[in-house]
Design a protein around this motif. Structure first.
Motif, PDB file in Angstrom:
ATOM      1  N   LEU A 116      37.266  46.950  45.074  1.00  0.00           N
ATOM      2  CA  LEU A 116      36.825  47.914  46.076  1.00  0.00           C
ATOM      3  C   LEU A 116      36.296  49.149  45.369  1.00  0.00           C
ATOM      4  O   LEU A 116      36.749  49.497  44.276  1.00  0.00           O
ATOM      5  CB  LEU A 116      37.985  48.306  46.995  1.00  0.00           C
ATOM      6  N   TYR A 117      35.362  49.827  46.022  1.00  0.00           N
ATOM      7  CA  TYR A 117      34.724  50.999  45.435  1.00  0.00           C
ATOM      8  C   TYR A 117      34.768  52.143  46.440  1.00  0.00           C
ATOM      9  O   TYR A 117      34.352  51.980  47.586  1.00  0.00           O
ATOM     10  CB  TYR A 117      33.278  50.656  45.054  1.00  0.00           C
ATOM     11  N   TYR A 118      35.282  53.286  45.982  1.00  0.00           N
ATOM     12  CA  TYR A 118      35.402  54.464  46.834  1.00  0.00           C
ATOM     13  C   TYR A 118      34.837  55.675  46.101  1.00  0.00           C
ATOM     14  O   TYR A 118      34.823  55.712  44.866  1.00  0.00           O
ATOM     15  CB  TYR A 118      36.872  54.737  47.178  1.00  0.00           C
ATOM     16  N   PRO A 119      34.421  56.700  46.845  1.00  0.00           N
ATOM     17  CA  PRO A 119      33.993  57.940  46.187  1.00  0.00           C
ATOM     18  C   PRO A 119      35.211  58.622  45.541  1.00  0.00           C
ATOM     19  O   PRO A 119      36.349  58.461  46.006  1.00  0.00           O
ATOM     20  CB  PRO A 119      33.424  58.788  47.328  1.00  0.00           C
ATOM     21  N   GLN A 120      34.971  59.358  44.486  1.00  0.00           N
ATOM     22  CA  GLN A 120      36.055  60.032  43.756  1.00  0.00           C
ATOM     23  C   GLN A 120      36.888  60.922  44.690  1.00  0.00           C
ATOM     24  O   GLN A 120      38.092  61.063  44.504  1.00  0.00           O
ATOM     25  CB  GLN A 120      35.478  60.862  42.613  1.00  0.00           C
ATOM     26  N   ALA A 121      36.263  61.481  45.712  1.00  0.00           N
ATOM     27  CA  ALA A 121      36.973  62.359  46.644  1.00  0.00           C
ATOM     28  C   ALA A 121      38.095  61.625  47.389  1.00  0.00           C
ATOM     29  O   ALA A 121      39.019  62.259  47.891  1.00  0.00           O
ATOM     30  CB  ALA A 121      35.991  62.959  47.645  1.00  0.00           C
ATOM     31  N   SER A 122      38.044  60.298  47.448  1.00  0.00           N
ATOM     32  CA  SER A 122      39.081  59.519  48.134  1.00  0.00           C
ATOM     33  C   SER A 122      40.323  59.297  47.276  1.00  0.00           C
ATOM     34  O   SER A 122      41.354  58.861  47.788  1.00  0.00           O
ATOM     35  CB  SER A 122      38.537  58.153  48.555  1.00  0.00           C
ATOM     36  N   TYR A 123      40.245  59.588  45.989  1.00  0.00           N
ATOM     37  CA  TYR A 123      41.347  59.317  45.072  1.00  0.00           C
ATOM     38  C   TYR A 123      42.658  60.005  45.492  1.00  0.00           C
ATOM     39  O   TYR A 123      43.691  59.344  45.599  1.00  0.00           O
ATOM     40  CB  TYR A 123      40.939  59.712  43.643  1.00  0.00           C
ATOM     41  N   PRO A 124      42.664  61.319  45.770  1.00  0.00           N
ATOM     42  CA  PRO A 124      43.928  61.959  46.177  1.00  0.00           C
ATOM     43  C   PRO A 124      44.483  61.390  47.487  1.00  0.00           C
ATOM     44  O   PRO A 124      45.699  61.239  47.638  1.00  0.00           O
ATOM     45  CB  PRO A 124      43.566  63.441  46.348  1.00  0.00           C
ATOM     46  N   ARG A 125      43.601  61.051  48.423  1.00  0.00           N
ATOM     47  CA  ARG A 125      44.062  60.478  49.693  1.00  0.00           C
ATOM     48  C   ARG A 125      44.690  59.110  49.488  1.00  0.00           C
ATOM     49  O   ARG A 125      45.691  58.774  50.125  1.00  0.00           O
ATOM     50  CB  ARG A 125      42.912  60.393  50.691  1.00  0.00           C
ATOM     51  N   LEU A 126      44.120  58.295  48.594  1.00  0.00           N
ATOM     52  CA  LEU A 126      44.683  56.983  48.303  1.00  0.00           C
ATOM     53  C   LEU A 126      46.069  57.118  47.685  1.00  0.00           C
ATOM     54  O   LEU A 126      47.015  56.429  48.102  1.00  0.00           O
ATOM     55  CB  LEU A 126      43.763  56.196  47.370  1.00  0.00           C
ATOM     56  N   LEU A 127      46.221  58.005  46.716  1.00  0.00           N
ATOM     57  CA  LEU A 127      47.543  58.203  46.104  1.00  0.00           C
ATOM     58  C   LEU A 127      48.557  58.701  47.126  1.00  0.00           C
ATOM     59  O   LEU A 127      49.719  58.291  47.109  1.00  0.00           O
ATOM     60  CB  LEU A 127      47.454  59.155  44.921  1.00  0.00           C
ATOM     61  N   ASP A 128      48.118  59.555  48.027  1.00  0.00           N
ATOM     62  CA  ASP A 128      49.006  60.037  49.086  1.00  0.00           C
ATOM     63  C   ASP A 128      49.474  58.876  49.966  1.00  0.00           C
ATOM     64  O   ASP A 128      50.653  58.781  50.305  1.00  0.00           O
ATOM     65  CB  ASP A 128      48.285  61.099  49.922  1.00  0.00           C
ATOM     66  N   LEU A 129      48.559  57.979  50.322  1.00  0.00           N
ATOM     67  CA  LEU A 129      48.938  56.795  51.109  1.00  0.00           C
ATOM     68  C   LEU A 129      49.972  55.956  50.368  1.00  0.00           C
ATOM     69  O   LEU A 129      50.985  55.540  50.938  1.00  0.00           O
ATOM     70  CB  LEU A 129      47.717  55.916  51.390  1.00  0.00           C
ATOM     71  N   LEU A 130      49.723  55.693  49.091  1.00  0.00           N
ATOM     72  CA  LEU A 130      50.596  54.830  48.309  1.00  0.00           C
ATOM     73  C   LEU A 130      51.984  55.434  48.103  1.00  0.00           C
ATOM     74  O   LEU A 130      52.975  54.710  48.030  1.00  0.00           O
ATOM     75  CB  LEU A 130      49.958  54.515  46.953  1.00  0.00           C
ATOM     76  N   ARG A 131      52.062  56.735  48.028  1.00  0.00           N
ATOM     77  CA  ARG A 131      53.344  57.415  47.786  1.00  0.00           C
ATOM     78  C   ARG A 131      54.189  57.565  49.044  1.00  0.00           C
ATOM     79  O   ARG A 131      55.396  57.762  48.953  1.00  0.00           O
ATOM     80  CB  ARG A 131      53.089  58.793  47.199  1.00  0.00           C
ATOM     81  N   ASN A 132      53.563  57.499  50.206  1.00  0.00           N
ATOM     82  CA  ASN A 132      54.279  57.885  51.419  1.00  0.00           C
ATOM     83  C   ASN A 132      54.503  56.791  52.440  1.00  0.00           C
ATOM     84  O   ASN A 132      54.835  57.086  53.577  1.00  0.00           O
ATOM     85  CB  ASN A 132      53.553  59.066  52.082  1.00  0.00           C
ATOM     86  N   GLY A 133      54.366  55.548  52.090  1.00  0.00           N
ATOM     87  CA  GLY A 133      54.641  54.514  53.078  1.00  0.00           C
ATOM     88  C   GLY A 133      54.060  53.176  52.693  1.00  0.00           C
ATOM     89  O   GLY A 133      53.475  53.007  51.620  1.00  0.00           O
ATOM     90  N   THR A 134      54.212  52.225  53.589  1.00  0.00           N
ATOM     91  CA  THR A 134      53.700  50.885  53.372  1.00  0.00           C
ATOM     92  C   THR A 134      52.187  50.874  53.550  1.00  0.00           C
ATOM     93  O   THR A 134      51.671  51.396  54.540  1.00  0.00           O
ATOM     94  CB  THR A 134      54.349  49.897  54.356  1.00  0.00           C
ATOM     95  N   VAL A 135      51.511  50.269  52.596  1.00  0.00           N
ATOM     96  CA  VAL A 135      50.048  50.196  52.627  1.00  0.00           C
ATOM     97  C   VAL A 135      49.642  48.727  52.647  1.00  0.00           C
ATOM     98  O   VAL A 135      50.248  47.892  51.980  1.00  0.00           O
ATOM     99  CB  VAL A 135      49.411  50.912  51.414  1.00  0.00           C
TER     100      VAL A 135
END
Length: 159
Positions: A116-135
């Protein structure tokens, strides 16, 4: 000789073809298909993420002038398949600093890796998702060539 079919039986018979076309698991997380791109029953792969790793690289390609130095950011996800037929063993997410023209999602059947390919701006949001619940990672491939891939959480109750 004529045969009478009660109204309820007729209604049931007419609905059977529609019932055979079941929506994919987690379809409630798909945005509306206003452009009508999703045609036919998709092949779905659904993965619940159980672990992730972050790779921040640094490379210099010395055969080019001027010498570019790149710092790729990659997140690797592993998990367990949630639906029958799901074969994904790993998801590799790459981030593009410019994010203007991202590559389409690609599933390699041989290695069982979804890229998968995302813009760099999505990186902090992805880490937030992974740290805070089931993904979950959802990958849908439609007969007409349309592809959809996403990362999403389950439904979360507001506090």
């Amino acid at each position: 000789m004529s045969v009478r079919i009660p109204g309820a039986a007729l209604a049931l018979a007419l609905c059977l073809p529609l019932a055979a076309f079941a929506a994919p698991m987690h379809s409630q997380f798909l945005p509306p298909d206003d452009a009508g791109l999703r045609q036919g029953e998709p092949e779905q792969q659904l993965l619940q993420v159980t672990e992730y790793s972050v790779v921040l690289g640094n490379q210099r390609q010395s055969n080019q002038q001027p010498i570019p130095i790149t710092t790729p950011s990659i997140v690797r996800l592993k998990g367990k398949p949630l639906n029958k037929g799901a074969q994904i063993s790993q998801v590799v997410i790459s981030f593009d600093a410019e994010g203007k023209s991202l590559k389409k999602p690609v599933y390699d059947e041989k290695s069982r890796v979804l890229s998968l390919y995302y813009p760099q701006a999505s990186y902090p949001r992805l880490l937030d998702l992974l740290r805070n619940g089931t993904v979950y990672v959802q990958f849908l491939s439609y007969g007409n060539g349309h592809i959809w891939a996403d990362l999403h959480t389950g439904a979360v109750r507001a506090r």
